[in-house]
Design a protein around this motif. Structure first.
Motif, short mmCIF file in Angstrom:
data_model
loop_
_atom_site.label_atom_id
_atom_site.label_comp_id
_atom_site.label_asym_id
_atom_site.label_seq_id
_atom_site.Cartn_x
_atom_site.Cartn_y
_atom_site.Cartn_z
N ARG A 63 2.04 14.09 -5.12
CA ARG A 63 1.64 15.44 -4.72
C ARG A 63 2.82 16.26 -4.20
O ARG A 63 2.84 17.48 -4.33
CB ARG A 63 0.54 15.37 -3.67
CG ARG A 63 -0.73 14.68 -4.15
CD ARG A 63 -1.87 14.89 -3.17
NE ARG A 63 -2.23 16.30 -3.05
CZ ARG A 63 -2.96 16.80 -2.08
NH1 ARG A 63 -3.42 16.00 -1.13
NH2 ARG A 63 -3.24 18.08 -2.04
N LYS A 85 2.91 19.82 -8.64
CA LYS A 85 1.66 20.47 -8.26
C LYS A 85 0.47 19.75 -8.87
O LYS A 85 0.48 19.39 -10.05
CB LYS A 85 1.68 21.92 -8.72
CG LYS A 85 0.46 22.73 -8.29
CD LYS A 85 0.57 24.15 -8.76
CE LYS A 85 -0.64 24.98 -8.33
NZ LYS A 85 -0.54 26.38 -8.80
N GLY A 86 -0.55 19.52 -8.06
CA GLY A 86 -1.76 18.89 -8.56
C GLY A 86 -2.18 17.71 -7.70
O GLY A 86 -1.52 17.37 -6.71
N TYR A 144 -6.08 10.95 -10.75
CA TYR A 144 -7.01 11.60 -11.67
C TYR A 144 -7.92 10.55 -12.28
O TYR A 144 -7.63 9.35 -12.25
CB TYR A 144 -6.26 12.36 -12.77
CG TYR A 144 -5.72 11.50 -13.88
CD1 TYR A 144 -6.45 11.28 -15.04
CD2 TYR A 144 -4.46 10.91 -13.79
CE1 TYR A 144 -5.96 10.49 -16.07
CE2 TYR A 144 -3.96 10.12 -14.81
CZ TYR A 144 -4.71 9.92 -15.95
OH TYR A 144 -4.23 9.13 -16.95
N ARG A 152 -1.54 10.18 -11.08
CA ARG A 152 -1.15 11.22 -12.03
C ARG A 152 0.33 11.10 -12.36
O ARG A 152 1.17 11.11 -11.47
CB ARG A 152 -1.46 12.60 -11.46
CG ARG A 152 -1.11 13.76 -12.40
CD ARG A 152 -1.56 15.10 -11.84
NE ARG A 152 -1.00 15.35 -10.52
CZ ARG A 152 0.22 15.84 -10.31
NH1 ARG A 152 1.00 16.14 -11.33
NH2 ARG A 152 0.65 16.05 -9.08
N TYR A 188 2.38 16.53 -15.63
CA TYR A 188 2.23 17.82 -14.96
C TYR A 188 0.78 18.26 -15.05
O TYR A 188 0.06 17.89 -15.99
CB TYR A 188 3.13 18.87 -15.61
CG TYR A 188 4.60 18.62 -15.39
CD1 TYR A 188 5.18 18.81 -14.14
CD2 TYR A 188 5.41 18.18 -16.43
CE1 TYR A 188 6.53 18.57 -13.93
CE2 TYR A 188 6.75 17.95 -16.25
CZ TYR A 188 7.31 18.14 -14.99
OH TYR A 188 8.65 17.89 -14.79
N GLN A 189 0.36 19.05 -14.08
CA GLN A 189 -1.02 19.52 -14.05
C GLN A 189 -1.32 20.35 -15.29
O GLN A 189 -0.46 21.08 -15.79
CB GLN A 189 -1.27 20.35 -12.79
CG GLN A 189 -2.73 20.65 -12.53
CD GLN A 189 -2.94 21.36 -11.21
OE1 GLN A 189 -2.05 22.04 -10.74
NE2 GLN A 189 -4.12 21.22 -10.63
N ASN A 190 -2.55 20.22 -15.80
CA ASN A 190 -2.99 20.93 -17.00
C ASN A 190 -2.14 20.55 -18.21
O ASN A 190 -1.78 21.41 -19.04
CB ASN A 190 -2.95 22.45 -16.77
CG ASN A 190 -3.87 22.89 -15.67
OD1 ASN A 190 -4.97 22.35 -15.52
ND2 ASN A 190 -3.44 23.86 -14.88
N GLU A 223 -10.02 15.90 -12.66
CA GLU A 223 -9.07 15.62 -11.61
C GLU A 223 -9.73 15.88 -10.25
O GLU A 223 -10.59 16.73 -10.12
CB GLU A 223 -7.83 16.50 -11.77
CG GLU A 223 -7.03 16.19 -13.03
CD GLU A 223 -5.77 17.01 -13.13
OE1 GLU A 223 -5.69 18.01 -12.39
OE2 GLU A 223 -4.88 16.67 -13.92
N GLU A 270 -8.90 15.90 -5.78
CA GLU A 270 -7.90 15.88 -4.72
C GLU A 270 -8.00 14.58 -3.95
O GLU A 270 -9.08 14.07 -3.70
CB GLU A 270 -8.11 17.06 -3.77
CG GLU A 270 -7.77 18.41 -4.39
CD GLU A 270 -6.29 18.53 -4.71
OE1 GLU A 270 -5.96 19.26 -5.64
OE2 GLU A 270 -5.49 17.87 -4.03
N THR A 289 1.05 20.38 -1.52
CA THR A 289 1.65 20.27 -2.85
C THR A 289 2.86 21.18 -2.95
O THR A 289 2.90 22.26 -2.38
CB THR A 289 0.63 20.68 -3.92
OG1 THR A 289 0.20 22.02 -3.65
CG2 THR A 289 -0.56 19.75 -3.91
#
Length: 329
Positions: free
Chosen positions: A93, A97-98, A102, A120, A123-125, A298, A300, A307
């Motif tokens: 984290r 970012k994210g 997950y 994770r 990268y996020q998304n 995903e 938290e 983050t």
């Protein structure tokens, strides 16, 4: 790629007439796992895969005992490594970012679905376009920390919880995503036979073979998965667990398989699935056209770590910066 390289682990799963037989199964948690088992009737390498496990496990007594023992062992191990998992969640984290952990829908025992948990590493998304894609070597979606976690397999530690709740086993075929399974089943004969046992965190196929890039790679892993189901025993499982530990501390490739007596090159050769006997070189990405937005969720972490606003530099920005440096003053 030469035959010898096929069996060195490297970090990190033709047209035919198709018979469609839909079936719907309900998971223990009430979720429907709809899958279409399309089995190719084409001749060739696919027809040489083991058939003795196509309908049921060859060890009806061993696997229930194995799963009970593994759930107890995984629970004890989870308690011991929980501080490490929390520390890694915080690092993930802080460096991108994210969320730190997950969950993703996978196909388990008898084609029921469950959520697998992992740290994770992307990268996020990473699949913002909604398309499910295999991770390839040098995948730009993987974070710098994620590469380390994948290389050491530390990103798999949260899956101990999946073992504790009974969705997974410590050893067995690796679980795949439902939409990808449906596509692979249309190209690989008896693909769903690998779901006759619970999926595992590690397995014979993962120890012997590199990550999947082509349909032939999946066929080879399918062959070893079925070979494991047919010959599973406590001594084999213990050696696989120890081999995985050795890989985590940096001892990799053919060295591990030789030390642990886990090399299954002869099984691949007997099935006619070596590189020299390639049936098709069609890439995995050509099948990865299924939507992933609904299957990937995903959440938290419970660790309250702010983050970072780190954002990877795009290729266009990097190219512009290089052009400016090379421009004469």
């Amino acid at each position: 790629m030469k035959d010898a390289n096929v069996f060195d682990y490297n970090d990190s799963d033709s047209d035919s007439s198709i018979a469609i037989e839909p079936s719907v199964r309900v998971s223990p948690r009430g979720r429907s796992a709809t899958a279409v088992d399309r089995e190719s009737s084409a001749s060739g390498h696919a027809s040489r895969l083991p058939r003795s496990v196509a309908s049921s496990s060859a060890h009806p007594i061993y696997f229930p005992i194995k799963h009970c023992c593994e759930r107890v062992f995984a629970g004890c191990l989870l308690v011991l490594v929980s501080p490490l998992i929390l520390a890694l969640v915080a690092l993930v984290r802080l460096t991108s970012k994210g969320p730190g952990i997950y969950r993703q829908e996978r196909v388990g025992l008898n084609r029921t679905t469950f959520d697998v948990f992992k740290l994770r590493t992307m990268y996020q998304n990473a699949e913002a376009d909604g398309q499910a894609k295999w991770s390839q070597k040098g995948d730009p979606r993987i974070t710098p920390l994620g590469r380390f976690l994948r290389k050491t397999h530390l990103d798999e530690l949260p899956q101990l919880w999946n073992v504790v709740v009974g969705d997974m086993s410590l050893t067995g075929p690796r679980p795949e995503r439902p939409c990808i399974c449906e596509k692979l089943a249309s190209h690989i004969r008896g693909y769903y036979a690998r779901t006759n046992v619970k999926p595992g965190i590690t397995g014979v196929a993962q120890i012997n073979l590199e990550p999947d890039c082509t349909i032939d790679d999946v066929r080879r892993k399918q062959c070893l998965d079925l070979h494991y189901i047919e010959h599973a025993n406590a001594w084999l499982d213990l050696r696989m667990i120890f081999a995985t530990v050795l890989r985590m501390i940096g001892i990799r490739g053919s060295v591990v398989t030789r030390w642990m007596g886990l090399c299954r090159k002869d099984v691949i050769e007997a099935a006619g699935l070596t590189e020299s006997g390639r049936h098709t070189s069609r890439t995995i990405d050509s099948l990865s056209t299924c939507k992933s937005s609904a299957s990937t969720k995903e959440f938290e972490s419970m660790v309250a770590v702010p983050t970072a606003s780190f954002k990877p530099e795009s290729s266009d920005t990097r190219r512009l910066r290089i052009d400016r440096k090379s421009r004469p003053k």
